[in-house]
Scaffold this motif. Sequence first.
Motif, PDB file in Angstrom:
ATOM      1  N   ASN A  49      31.012 -15.999 -27.447  1.00 12.31           N
ATOM      2  CA  ASN A  49      29.769 -16.719 -27.183  1.00 12.31           C
ATOM      3  C   ASN A  49      28.801 -15.898 -26.334  1.00 12.31           C
ATOM      4  N   HIS A  50      29.338 -15.051 -25.466  1.00 10.37           N
ATOM      5  CA  HIS A  50      28.492 -14.311 -24.521  1.00 10.37           C
ATOM      6  C   HIS A  50      27.986 -12.986 -25.089  1.00 10.37           C
ATOM      7  N   TYR A  51      28.850 -12.266 -25.821  1.00  8.37           N
ATOM      8  CA  TYR A  51      28.517 -10.886 -26.199  1.00  8.37           C
ATOM      9  C   TYR A  51      28.074 -10.707 -27.656  1.00  8.37           C
ATOM     10  N   TYR A  52      28.174 -11.760 -28.456  1.00  4.83           N
ATOM     11  CA  TYR A  52      27.718 -11.664 -29.850  1.00  4.83           C
ATOM     12  C   TYR A  52      26.372 -12.360 -29.957  1.00  4.83           C
ATOM     13  N   PRO A  53      25.380 -11.759 -30.634  1.00  3.59           N
ATOM     14  CA  PRO A  53      25.439 -10.502 -31.386  1.00  3.59           C
ATOM     15  C   PRO A  53      25.299  -9.279 -30.492  1.00  3.59           C
ATOM     16  N   GLY A  54      25.670  -8.121 -31.029  1.00  2.00           N
ATOM     17  CA  GLY A  54      25.535  -6.880 -30.298  1.00  2.00           C
ATOM     18  C   GLY A  54      24.078  -6.490 -30.109  1.00  2.00           C
ATOM     19  N   SER A  55      23.837  -5.658 -29.110  1.00  5.83           N
ATOM     20  CA  SER A  55      22.468  -5.225 -28.820  1.00  5.83           C
ATOM     21  C   SER A  55      22.038  -4.113 -29.763  1.00  5.83           C
ATOM     22  N   VAL A  56      22.909  -3.131 -29.950  1.00  2.00           N
ATOM     23  CA  VAL A  56      22.567  -1.984 -30.789  1.00  2.00           C
ATOM     24  C   VAL A  56      23.846  -1.414 -31.385  1.00  2.00           C
ATOM     25  N   LEU A  57      23.740  -0.931 -32.604  1.00  3.65           N
ATOM     26  CA  LEU A  57      24.827  -0.197 -33.246  1.00  3.65           C
ATOM     27  C   LEU A  57      24.367   1.240 -33.419  1.00  3.65           C
ATOM     28  N   LYS A 100      26.904 -16.892 -38.899  1.00  6.12           N
ATOM     29  CA  LYS A 100      25.556 -17.436 -39.130  1.00  6.12           C
ATOM     30  C   LYS A 100      24.520 -16.747 -38.243  1.00  6.12           C
ATOM     31  N   GLU A 101      24.811 -15.520 -37.889  1.00  7.98           N
ATOM     32  CA  GLU A 101      23.910 -14.753 -37.022  1.00  7.98           C
ATOM     33  C   GLU A 101      24.158 -13.271 -37.265  1.00  7.98           C
ATOM     34  N   ILE A 102      23.102 -12.472 -37.120  1.00  6.79           N
ATOM     35  CA  ILE A 102      23.238 -11.029 -37.310  1.00  6.79           C
ATOM     36  C   ILE A 102      24.264 -10.448 -36.334  1.00  6.79           C
ATOM     37  N   PRO A 103      24.953  -9.365 -36.702  1.00  2.03           N
ATOM     38  CA  PRO A 103      25.938  -8.762 -35.799  1.00  2.03           C
ATOM     39  C   PRO A 103      25.322  -7.854 -34.737  1.00  2.03           C
ATOM     40  N   PHE A 104      24.096  -7.369 -34.955  1.00  6.89           N
ATOM     41  CA  PHE A 104      23.420  -6.497 -33.981  1.00  6.89           C
ATOM     42  C   PHE A 104      21.922  -6.551 -34.238  1.00  6.89           C
TER      43      PHE A 104
END
Length: 880
Positions: free
Chosen positions: A476-484, A507-511
Amino acid sequence: MTDLPKTFDPGAIEARWYPHWEEKGLFRPERPDAEPFTIVIPPPNVTGSLHIGHALDNTLQDILIRHARLKGKDALWVVGMDHAGIATQMVVERNLENQGVKRTDMEREAFVEHVWEWKAQSGGSITRQLRRLGASADWSNERFTMDEGFSAAVMKVFVQLYREGLLYRDKRLVNWDPKFKTAISDLEVEMREMDGNMWHFRYPLEDGSGHIAIATTRPETILGDGAVAVHPDDDRYRHLVGKKCRLPIVDRVIPIIADEHVEADFGSGAVKITAAHDFNDFAVYQRHPEAEIPLINLMTADAHMNDNCPPDYRGLDRYEARKKVVAEFEALGLLDKIEPHRHNVPFGDRSGVVIEPWLTDQWYVDAATLAKPAIDAVRDGTTRFVPKTWEKTYFNWMENIQPWCVSRQLWWGHRIPAWYDETGKVYVAETQEEAQTEAGEGVTLTRDNDVLDTWFSSALWPFGTLGWPEETPQLNHYYPGSVLVTGFDIIFFWVARMMMQGLHFMKEIPFKTVYCHGLVRDAKGQKMSKSKGNTVDPLGLIDRYGADALRFTLAAMESQGRDIKLDEKRIEGYRNFATKLWNASRFCQSNGIGASQAIEPPLAALPVNRWIIGETVKTVQALDLAMAEYRFDESANLIYQFTWASFCDWYVELTKPLLSPEADAEGARETREVAGWVLDQILVMLHPFMPFITEELWHAMGDRPYELILAKWPMADARALDSEAIEEIEWLIRLISEIRTARTELNIPPGTRLPVRIEEDDERLVRRFGRNAAALGRLARIDRSEAVQDGADQKSMQVVVDGNTFVFPLEGVIDIEAERARLAKAVDAAEKERDSLAARLANPSFVERAKPEAVEKAKADHDQKASDAARYRSALTRLG
């Protein structure tokens, strides 16, 4: 303070600080209320070792994560390894064979146990190597794609996709590796340019009215031909479309069809269609259901001819069958000609054997359906690519996506959760107990032997590593990522699939951002390969120059949209940069300058101190902007130029008199305070790029309440900018630099002091010159003489700065006429060589026929001669 040794030893510093950071848990400080910043590492193979591409990729990630940590964010760098199905199985099989044991001699479970034993003993050496690079990842929560929790996520995804109709079993063409007897991904196929042949054959028309000529590089597949295709606009064959021809050897009648896939100007303009052994032909088969093209699989799993071939071909190796087909056509009088032909041939990158397009039953994901939301997310900017040009590649792949083959014929990997009863009916479930319940009591079930493609499991990496399918606090806190951060070569294989799976299951982008870096090439721009002998070992470079120097080199050369031409001289140069900072810190120590306790800039009265404070703030401002835009090269260059030029070259030199025993006490106190503060800001700004030396200097300069890795990023407070001081010191630097250049150009001995006369009657200039006379005398070796308004002497040197002319009489210093003659001769020679090289470069014959390195050398020589000519002319101008 701890006195710094005279010699900078990066190895000793690295060995001391990395264990300290890791043991103290400093890579993951507790910041539950801070803004999260998440990066997931592209998981290296468990079999892998650190290569220069890894070094670039992980250096950039570490720069971002250390920068975010310094900015006070809750920075998480998710780390772990990929189980690397085929690569790992190959390594373990080879080890067993060295002991005289074959995989096929043991049960599957026993072999898998051997793999786990190998991983425990030998796997994961790359994680130790990443530590040497300085990677500040969350090692305390290291993940593995085959660990229990992650494997549960993989099973759940497979079952859910199956139940949603997005995963199914089908018979299609795959890249088949005949050595490993498994399907492999496109990324594991290596195209090699090979010398081969183009065979031209004739197929008799069914009605006996003639023949149609075809050309092929693979005669052995003729036995499986299902049609002949021509281009619909090719007038030579228009009258034959719809007719049939007879396939020699097997005596099968096949249709002649029209398809735009055919290149009319290639070969004879007519091509054989072998839908079961060619990807393009399979596409033709799909486009022409009316032609009823048969799918005839000619080969066994080890690329020998099977029972679908005539009896005398069965059991032959595919290349033996090739010779036999050619011989039979020649005997029938249907071989027109054989032409040498250089073409690309697919090889397995690990097996080294030619890959066979093979028709087989496999599991597939409906990638086209999953791709739609992933395309929309990039198109509407929810996820952005940097550089933006890679979005075109992403869209091109995603909009033309094919069903994704996710099954592999291996023993090591996530075994497919599908069970079959005796009738062949399949039951897909997360566990055998669930499958048995679905099948009913008394039904005997056999599990699918295949495992999943490693890209299937790594597509879940951004959320599977955070505890999904459980609703964990981390997820819940760290997803989605900031940058890949990743290489452009796996945009489709990994990035796109993470986008698809992340959007479908979370249901949300990974980064939010995908940063694509280039390749690391050799100094000449050639792609590195073992066969060329131009690969470099990053660990060897770290041994020679230190991790900081390698990291800084990779960052400084990482320019968006370009590959890196790695020259070892650059690494040596940045090692020298580290040494320069080390020596500047030793100078500070020797002059009583230590750790600053101030966050805000100190108050300063002296122009040189107000100037360096302003330069620090300007650097922070520019660095903040460059980092926000992922301009690693610009970021590295900013801190390099500020540290080397502004601080070490100019500020240290300009303040030496202020720190002497005879200097004003208040000025010395102010200078020590300012210098300590500026050095602290340098260490913080440089830390993401050069973590080891900066942490060492941070503590050596005095007692600290915390390690540098947890320090606070400098504030870019524009109020600290003093335009008056900046203007004056920049004028002083320009004047000293111009005088030094002029002295060098005219061969004036370094120790000779020159008188200077100010040409302009400018009171402001006279006062400014007076305020800085001591610095000018010491750094430019000049002495002020009277101000005059008349013209310049004929025997003098002129320097113009900001429109003001400074005249330096040279009578008795150098022979003016001899110097003029020397310079005129040098100008003439440089211009002649410049023009000669320009003419050569303008000659298309030279540019097109010469070796690339010869052309590059000519360009470099031309630029050098042009620069020399301009420099000599400038020197002549100085003499009037």
